[in-house]
Design a protein around this motif. Structure first.
Motif, PDB file in Angstrom:
ATOM      1  N   ILE A  41      14.133  64.870  72.040  1.00 52.64           N
ATOM      2  CA  ILE A  41      14.546  65.551  70.829  1.00 52.64           C
ATOM      3  C   ILE A  41      13.438  66.043  69.941  1.00 52.64           C
ATOM      4  CG2 ILE A  41      15.979  65.194  68.900  1.00 52.64           C
ATOM      5  CD1 ILE A  41      17.596  63.181  70.094  1.00 52.64           C
ATOM      6  N   ASP A  42      13.363  67.371  70.025  1.00 54.60           N
ATOM      7  CA  ASP A  42      12.208  67.756  69.410  1.00 54.60           C
ATOM      8  C   ASP A  42      12.330  68.100  68.115  1.00 54.60           C
ATOM      9  OD1 ASP A  42       9.689  69.121  69.019  1.00 54.60           O
ATOM     10  OD2 ASP A  42      10.504  70.898  69.477  1.00 54.60           O
ATOM     11  N   GLU A  43      12.424  66.780  67.161  1.00 51.28           N
ATOM     12  CA  GLU A  43      12.436  66.720  65.763  1.00 51.28           C
ATOM     13  C   GLU A  43      11.739  65.465  65.325  1.00 51.28           C
ATOM     14  OE1 GLU A  43      14.034  69.067  64.070  1.00 51.28           O
ATOM     15  OE2 GLU A  43      15.728  69.909  65.510  1.00 51.28           O
ATOM     16  N   PRO A  44      11.267  65.793  63.883  1.00 49.97           N
ATOM     17  CA  PRO A  44      10.386  64.905  63.413  1.00 49.97           C
ATOM     18  C   PRO A  44      11.289  63.511  63.068  1.00 49.97           C
ATOM     19  CG  PRO A  44      10.077  66.860  62.235  1.00 49.97           C
ATOM     20  CD  PRO A  44      11.097  67.183  63.189  1.00 49.97           C
ATOM     21  N   TRP A  45      12.626  63.632  62.760  1.00 48.32           N
ATOM     22  CA  TRP A  45      13.241  62.554  62.539  1.00 48.32           C
ATOM     23  C   TRP A  45      13.782  61.395  63.877  1.00 48.32           C
ATOM     24  CZ3 TRP A  45      17.565  62.872  65.459  1.00 48.32           C
ATOM     25  CH2 TRP A  45      17.999  64.151  65.677  1.00 48.32           C
ATOM     26  N   ALA A  46      13.317  62.231  65.046  1.00 50.12           N
ATOM     27  CA  ALA A  46      13.598  61.330  66.017  1.00 50.12           C
ATOM     28  C   ALA A  46      12.600  60.391  66.502  1.00 50.12           C
ATOM     29  CB  ALA A  46      13.463  62.321  67.491  1.00 50.12           C
ATOM     30  N   VAL A  47      11.348  60.368  65.748  1.00 46.94           N
ATOM     31  CA  VAL A  47      10.211  59.113  65.847  1.00 46.94           C
ATOM     32  C   VAL A  47      10.583  58.497  64.464  1.00 46.94           C
ATOM     33  CG1 VAL A  47       7.899  58.761  65.850  1.00 46.94           C
ATOM     34  CG2 VAL A  47       8.916  60.752  66.995  1.00 46.94           C
ATOM     35  N   ARG A  48      11.014  57.189  64.871  1.00 46.93           N
ATOM     36  CA  ARG A  48      11.636  56.147  63.591  1.00 46.93           C
ATOM     37  C   ARG A  48      10.530  55.302  63.411  1.00 46.93           C
ATOM     38  NH1 ARG A  48      17.268  54.437  64.839  1.00 46.93           N
ATOM     39  NH2 ARG A  48      16.419  53.476  66.508  1.00 46.93           N
ATOM     40  N   ASN A  49      10.805  54.648  62.144  1.00 47.54           N
ATOM     41  CA  ASN A  49       9.811  53.533  61.742  1.00 47.54           C
ATOM     42  C   ASN A  49      10.506  52.310  61.636  1.00 47.54           C
ATOM     43  OD1 ASN A  49       7.244  54.912  62.193  1.00 47.54           O
ATOM     44  ND2 ASN A  49       7.653  55.822  60.226  1.00 47.54           N
ATOM     45  N   PHE A  50      10.154  51.104  61.957  1.00 45.75           N
ATOM     46  CA  PHE A  50      10.954  50.038  61.483  1.00 45.75           C
ATOM     47  C   PHE A  50      10.234  49.239  60.163  1.00 45.75           C
ATOM     48  CE2 PHE A  50      11.702  49.375  66.238  1.00 45.75           C
ATOM     49  CZ  PHE A  50      12.508  50.462  66.340  1.00 45.75           C
ATOM     50  N   VAL A  51      11.120  48.529  59.643  1.00 49.63           N
ATOM     51  CA  VAL A  51      10.498  47.567  58.377  1.00 49.63           C
ATOM     52  C   VAL A  51      11.115  46.215  58.426  1.00 49.63           C
ATOM     53  CG1 VAL A  51      10.135  49.572  56.674  1.00 49.63           C
ATOM     54  CG2 VAL A  51      12.349  48.628  56.883  1.00 49.63           C
ATOM     55  N   LEU A  52      10.492  45.410  58.191  1.00 44.59           N
ATOM     56  CA  LEU A  52      10.730  43.994  57.827  1.00 44.59           C
ATOM     57  C   LEU A  52      10.805  43.672  56.396  1.00 44.59           C
ATOM     58  CD1 LEU A  52       8.828  41.022  59.694  1.00 44.59           C
ATOM     59  CD2 LEU A  52       9.593  40.864  57.443  1.00 44.59           C
ATOM     60  N   CYS A  53      11.899  42.976  56.130  1.00 43.25           N
ATOM     61  CA  CYS A  53      12.468  42.779  54.770  1.00 43.25           C
ATOM     62  C   CYS A  53      12.517  41.475  54.402  1.00 43.25           C
ATOM     63  CB  CYS A  53      13.671  43.645  54.626  1.00 43.25           C
ATOM     64  SG  CYS A  53      13.683  45.204  54.987  1.00 43.25           S
ATOM     65  N   VAL A  54      12.101  40.988  53.213  1.00 41.56           N
ATOM     66  CA  VAL A  54      12.373  39.441  52.890  1.00 41.56           C
ATOM     67  C   VAL A  54      12.698  39.817  51.240  1.00 41.56           C
ATOM     68  CG1 VAL A  54      10.933  38.466  54.608  1.00 41.56           C
ATOM     69  CG2 VAL A  54      10.004  39.361  52.352  1.00 41.56           C
ATOM     70  N   ARG A  55      13.243  38.760  50.762  1.00 33.19           N
ATOM     71  CA  ARG A  55      13.484  38.844  49.414  1.00 33.19           C
ATOM     72  C   ARG A  55      12.196  38.720  48.482  1.00 33.19           C
ATOM     73  NH1 ARG A  55      17.060  35.639  51.381  1.00 33.19           N
ATOM     74  NH2 ARG A  55      16.050  33.837  51.019  1.00 33.19           N
ATOM     75  N   GLN A  56      11.274  37.630  48.682  1.00 36.84           N
ATOM     76  CA  GLN A  56      10.007  37.311  48.198  1.00 36.84           C
ATOM     77  C   GLN A  56       9.329  36.437  49.022  1.00 36.84           C
ATOM     78  OE1 GLN A  56      10.202  36.099  44.102  1.00 36.84           O
ATOM     79  NE2 GLN A  56      10.786  38.286  43.378  1.00 36.84           N
ATOM     80  N   VAL A  57       8.192  36.868  49.516  1.00 37.29           N
ATOM     81  CA  VAL A  57       7.335  36.027  50.419  1.00 37.29           C
ATOM     82  C   VAL A  57       7.436  34.607  49.977  1.00 37.29           C
ATOM     83  CG1 VAL A  57       5.101  35.561  51.456  1.00 37.29           C
ATOM     84  CG2 VAL A  57       6.183  37.931  51.466  1.00 37.29           C
ATOM     85  N   PRO A  58       6.808  34.519  48.420  1.00 38.21           N
ATOM     86  CA  PRO A  58       6.446  32.909  48.087  1.00 38.21           C
ATOM     87  C   PRO A  58       7.851  32.055  48.060  1.00 38.21           C
ATOM     88  CG  PRO A  58       5.457  34.576  46.647  1.00 38.21           C
ATOM     89  CD  PRO A  58       6.292  35.120  47.546  1.00 38.21           C
ATOM     90  N   GLU A  59       9.074  32.757  48.312  1.00 38.31           N
ATOM     91  CA  GLU A  59      10.411  32.121  48.374  1.00 38.31           C
ATOM     92  C   GLU A  59      10.749  31.625  49.588  1.00 38.31           C
ATOM     93  OE1 GLU A  59      14.841  33.856  47.688  1.00 38.31           O
ATOM     94  OE2 GLU A  59      13.286  34.363  46.297  1.00 38.31           O
ATOM     95  N   LEU A  60      10.075  32.199  50.543  1.00 41.06           N
ATOM     96  CA  LEU A  60      10.382  31.752  51.935  1.00 41.06           C
ATOM     97  C   LEU A  60       9.910  30.022  52.198  1.00 41.06           C
ATOM     98  CD1 LEU A  60       9.322  34.915  53.940  1.00 41.06           C
ATOM     99  CD2 LEU A  60      11.737  33.944  53.365  1.00 41.06           C
ATOM    100  N   ASP A  61      10.564  29.497  52.994  1.00 36.59           N
ATOM    101  CA  ASP A  61      10.275  28.152  53.585  1.00 36.59           C
ATOM    102  C   ASP A  61       8.822  28.226  54.172  1.00 36.59           C
ATOM    103  OD1 ASP A  61      12.411  26.899  51.977  1.00 36.59           O
ATOM    104  OD2 ASP A  61      13.665  26.980  53.684  1.00 36.59           O
TER     105      ASP A  61
END
Length: 285
Positions: free
Chosen positions: A252-272
């Motif tokens: 698919i020759d479109e810019p949106w066809a190349v996607r990025n992923f993100v990792l999400c947390v609430r707050q890093v210090p809050e994690l066990d």
């Protein structure tokens, strides 16, 4: 009980789920409202909805349930010899592209940490992290991730999957405008792929004609192979099944066809500590 009632918007169904009589459920709500000195639910002919005070109560109730669940798991793990427990929620795209491999390596290196993985669509994954049902979430970028902390996590490329007999199969590369008028096989509304296709079709002033809504990328490929529509899906999802299903992957020759992923947390210090260890592993893998 109140949490169930708010989420189901129906006291009778909430009572049934909690294995109590509707009258007992109503009485419990009344006692909560008496203690809070304010209504927690708006009663309507179509069910119940939490008031503003009810929403606040619900948020704290979820946090309490989260802590109870967390304590139960941790105590059980100490009893069994495990020393950690991390809940991960992920969209299908991220899971297929790299997360499954990364989690496998982490589990092999840390057998004392239990991983609980939920495969959800993008919106559900983010909600699980926000509501503390998951410690770490992984989604395709583009959705509203506020107020979560986010980190880059690689990406993938979307391709067009069509049967070898389809007229479009003679192409190796296509713009979206070249196939937007076709019937589509697609995932549900909460998924990143469906969201981006609908948005791009809107920008072209064309309707997105979804003929079949599938539950997984493999089901999409199968439906496409039967001529029920064409599918836009991640290249890693199409690669292992295209030969078996007689499909061709078209760039698919479109810019949106190349996607990025993100990792999400609430707050890093809050994690066990176990969750922080997994976070560090994933970001350096």
């Amino acid at each position: 009980m109140f949490v169930a009632a708010c989420e189901l918007n129906n006291l009778s169904r909430a009572a049934e789920r909690m294995c109590i009589a509707p009258s007992a459920a109503t009485r419990r709500i009344q006692l909560l409202e008496h203690d809070a000195h304010t209504p927690l639910l708006d009663r309507t002919p179509h069910g119940v909805q939490p008031t503003a005070a009810g929403q606040t109560f619900l948020r704290f109730a979820r946090e309490i349930l989260h802590l109870v669940d967390r304590a139960d798991h941790l105590l059980s793990e100490y009893e069994s010899g495990l020393r950690g427990y991390v809940r991960v929620a992920s969209s299908s795209s991220v899971l297929l592209s790299r997360l499954a491999f990364d989690l496998s390596r982490f589990a092999a290196a840390h057998p004392d940490i239990k991983l609980d993985l939920d495969e959800r669509d993008t919106e559900a994954t983010l909600e699980m992290v926000r509501s503390k049902q998951a410690d770490i979430g992984l989604v395709v970028s583009g959705a509203d991730t506020q107020p979560l902390e986010t980190f880059p996590f690689g990406g993938d490329r979307l391709v067009l999957g069509v049967p070898l007999s389809h007229p479009l199969a003679q192409n190796d590369k296509l713009r979206f405008v070249d196939f937007v008028g076709e019937d589509f096989v697609s995932l549900g509304h909460g998924t990143a792929v469906r969201r981006i296709l609908a948005e791009q079709a809107r920008l072209l002033g064309a309707p997105l004609k979804v003929r079949v809504q599938a539950a997984s990328f493999e089901a999409m490929a199968l439906m496409a192979s039967q001529g029920l529509g064409i599918g836009v899906l991640p290249e890693p999802a199409l690669r292992p099944v295209k030969a078996a299903y007689g499909l061709k992957g078209i760039e698919i020759d479109e810019p949106w066809a190349v996607r990025n992923f993100v990792l999400c947390v609430r707050q890093v210090p809050e994690l066990d500590p176990p969750a922080q260890r997994l976070l560090s592993f994933l970001l350096t893998a």
